[in-house]
Motif scaffolding. Structure first.
Motif, short mmCIF file in Angstrom:
data_model
loop_
_atom_site.label_atom_id
_atom_site.label_comp_id
_atom_site.label_asym_id
_atom_site.label_seq_id
_atom_site.Cartn_x
_atom_site.Cartn_y
_atom_site.Cartn_z
N LEU A 138 0.81 -1.22 0.00
CA LEU A 138 0.00 0.00 0.00
C LEU A 138 0.84 1.27 0.00
CD1 LEU A 138 -3.08 -0.58 2.33
CD2 LEU A 138 -3.00 -0.44 -0.15
N GLN A 139 1.92 1.27 0.74
CA GLN A 139 2.73 2.49 0.82
C GLN A 139 3.30 2.86 -0.54
OE1 GLN A 139 2.99 4.54 3.56
NE2 GLN A 139 3.80 5.90 2.00
N GLN A 140 3.79 1.87 -1.28
CA GLN A 140 4.30 2.14 -2.62
C GLN A 140 3.20 2.67 -3.53
OE1 GLN A 140 5.71 -1.80 -3.35
NE2 GLN A 140 7.85 -1.27 -2.94
N LYS A 190 -0.44 9.49 -5.08
CA LYS A 190 -0.32 10.89 -4.66
C LYS A 190 0.49 11.73 -5.65
CE LYS A 190 -1.24 10.01 0.15
NZ LYS A 190 -0.76 9.90 1.50
N SER A 191 1.42 11.08 -6.36
CA SER A 191 2.19 11.83 -7.35
C SER A 191 1.41 12.02 -8.66
CB SER A 191 3.52 11.14 -7.63
OG SER A 191 3.32 9.93 -8.33
N LYS A 192 0.45 11.14 -8.94
CA LYS A 192 -0.28 11.21 -10.22
C LYS A 192 -1.66 11.84 -10.11
CE LYS A 192 1.87 7.13 -12.24
NZ LYS A 192 1.64 5.77 -12.76
N PHE A 193 -2.29 11.77 -8.94
CA PHE A 193 -3.68 12.21 -8.81
C PHE A 193 -3.79 13.37 -7.84
CE2 PHE A 193 -4.20 7.95 -10.43
CZ PHE A 193 -5.27 8.08 -11.31
N THR A 249 -10.37 12.08 3.20
CA THR A 249 -9.46 11.88 2.08
C THR A 249 -8.23 12.75 2.34
OG1 THR A 249 -9.28 11.77 -0.32
CG2 THR A 249 -10.46 13.66 0.61
N SER A 250 -7.24 12.64 1.50
CA SER A 250 -6.01 13.41 1.68
C SER A 250 -6.08 14.72 0.91
CB SER A 250 -4.80 12.62 1.17
OG SER A 250 -4.64 11.43 1.91
N ILE A 251 -5.98 15.81 1.64
CA ILE A 251 -5.96 17.14 1.02
C ILE A 251 -4.52 17.48 0.65
CG2 ILE A 251 -6.54 19.59 1.34
CD1 ILE A 251 -8.97 17.66 1.43
N CYS A 252 -4.32 17.98 -0.54
CA CYS A 252 -2.98 18.36 -1.00
C CYS A 252 -2.51 19.62 -0.27
CB CYS A 252 -2.98 18.58 -2.51
SG CYS A 252 -3.38 17.09 -3.45
N PRO A 253 -1.21 19.84 -0.22
CA PRO A 253 -0.68 21.01 0.49
C PRO A 253 -1.20 22.36 -0.01
CG PRO A 253 1.08 19.45 0.03
CD PRO A 253 -0.15 18.95 -0.68
N ASP A 254 -1.67 22.43 -1.24
CA ASP A 254 -2.19 23.71 -1.75
C ASP A 254 -3.63 23.99 -1.29
OD1 ASP A 254 -3.82 22.05 -3.29
OD2 ASP A 254 -2.96 22.68 -5.21
N TYR A 255 -4.25 23.03 -0.62
CA TYR A 255 -5.63 23.13 -0.12
C TYR A 255 -6.66 23.34 -1.24
CZ TYR A 255 -3.59 23.39 4.50
OH TYR A 255 -2.88 23.11 5.63
N HIS A 267 -6.63 20.99 -3.94
CA HIS A 267 -6.72 19.68 -4.58
C HIS A 267 -6.74 18.61 -3.49
CE1 HIS A 267 -5.10 22.25 -7.77
NE2 HIS A 267 -5.74 21.43 -8.59
N PHE A 268 -7.16 17.42 -3.90
CA PHE A 268 -7.15 16.27 -2.99
C PHE A 268 -6.76 15.02 -3.77
CE2 PHE A 268 -11.11 15.75 -5.11
CZ PHE A 268 -11.46 14.41 -5.00
N THR A 269 -6.37 14.00 -3.04
CA THR A 269 -6.06 12.71 -3.63
C THR A 269 -7.28 11.81 -3.43
OG1 THR A 269 -3.74 13.00 -3.06
CG2 THR A 269 -4.45 10.76 -3.58
N PRO A 270 -7.80 11.17 -4.47
CA PRO A 270 -9.05 10.43 -4.36
C PRO A 270 -8.94 9.06 -3.68
CG PRO A 270 -8.28 10.36 -6.60
CD PRO A 270 -7.34 11.25 -5.86
N LEU A 271 -8.14 8.99 -2.63
CA LEU A 271 -8.13 7.84 -1.73
C LEU A 271 -9.08 8.20 -0.60
CD1 LEU A 271 -4.30 7.12 -1.34
CD2 LEU A 271 -6.00 5.67 -2.49
N TYR A 272 -10.15 7.44 -0.45
CA TYR A 272 -11.16 7.75 0.57
C TYR A 272 -11.07 6.73 1.70
CZ TYR A 272 -13.36 10.89 -2.81
OH TYR A 272 -13.63 11.90 -3.70
#
Length: 163
Positions: free
Chosen positions: A30-32, A38-41, A81-87, A89-94
């Motif tokens: 999962l970590q990989q 997170k780098s693509k979405f 979900t994970s919010i990106c540092p710019d607030y 965008h988000f990563t669609p892992l729920y």
């Protein structure tokens, strides 16, 4: 939590960890995958769809023979979900969790889904009353070198005998 342990394959980890019943599955690595996702979405916040995440999570729990009526009755649902540092965008892992009412800690169930491809990443139920399947039965404990003094149907110590 009365459990037997886990079976690990190249792609999944299956758990029998709650009432001697199937209680979870997790994708290996999962970590990989998280790092790649997170780098693509990075989707705009207006594309966040917690309703779809909830529907998908309940679908997977139902397929795994979990008591959705009981979970929804006894628990409050939290979705994150994970919010990106710019607030922006988000990563669609729920992460969908069912927290039992009147309990301060722990989840009754949790599911992690990746919405773009509708895939299950992790499913875990920690309260056996919500697992509808029967406990795992070991019919030939001698073959597995299990302790002979274990109560019928319950195996508390699964260590192999000392040499």
């Amino acid at each position: 939590m009365q459990g037997l342990g886990s079976v690990i394959t190249s792609n999944y980890i299956y758990s029998v960890a709650c009432g001697y019943k199937f209680s979870g599955v997790t994708r290996a690595h999962l970590q990989q995958e998280d790092d790649q996702i997170k780098s693509k979405f990075a989707l705009p916040m207006d594309q966040m769809d917690t309703n779809a995440a909830f529907q998908l999570a309940t679908h997977f729990l139902s397929l795994a023979s979990m008591d959705m009526v009981g979970l929804n009755r006894d628990c409050k649902v939290q979705i994150s979900t994970s919010i990106c540092p710019d607030y922006e965008h988000f990563t669609p892992l729920y992460y969908v969790t069912w927290v039992k009412r009147r309990e301060r800690f722990g989840n009754a169930a949790s599911v992690e889904v990746f919405l773009p491809d509708k895939s299950l990443r992790e499913l875990r139920v920690t309260k056996s009353e919500y697992i509808l399947s029967e406990p795992v039965q070991i019919t030939n404990p001698d073959f597995l070198n299990l302790p002979t003094n274990a109560p019928a149907g319950q195996f508390r110590n699964l260590r192999p005998p000392a040499p």
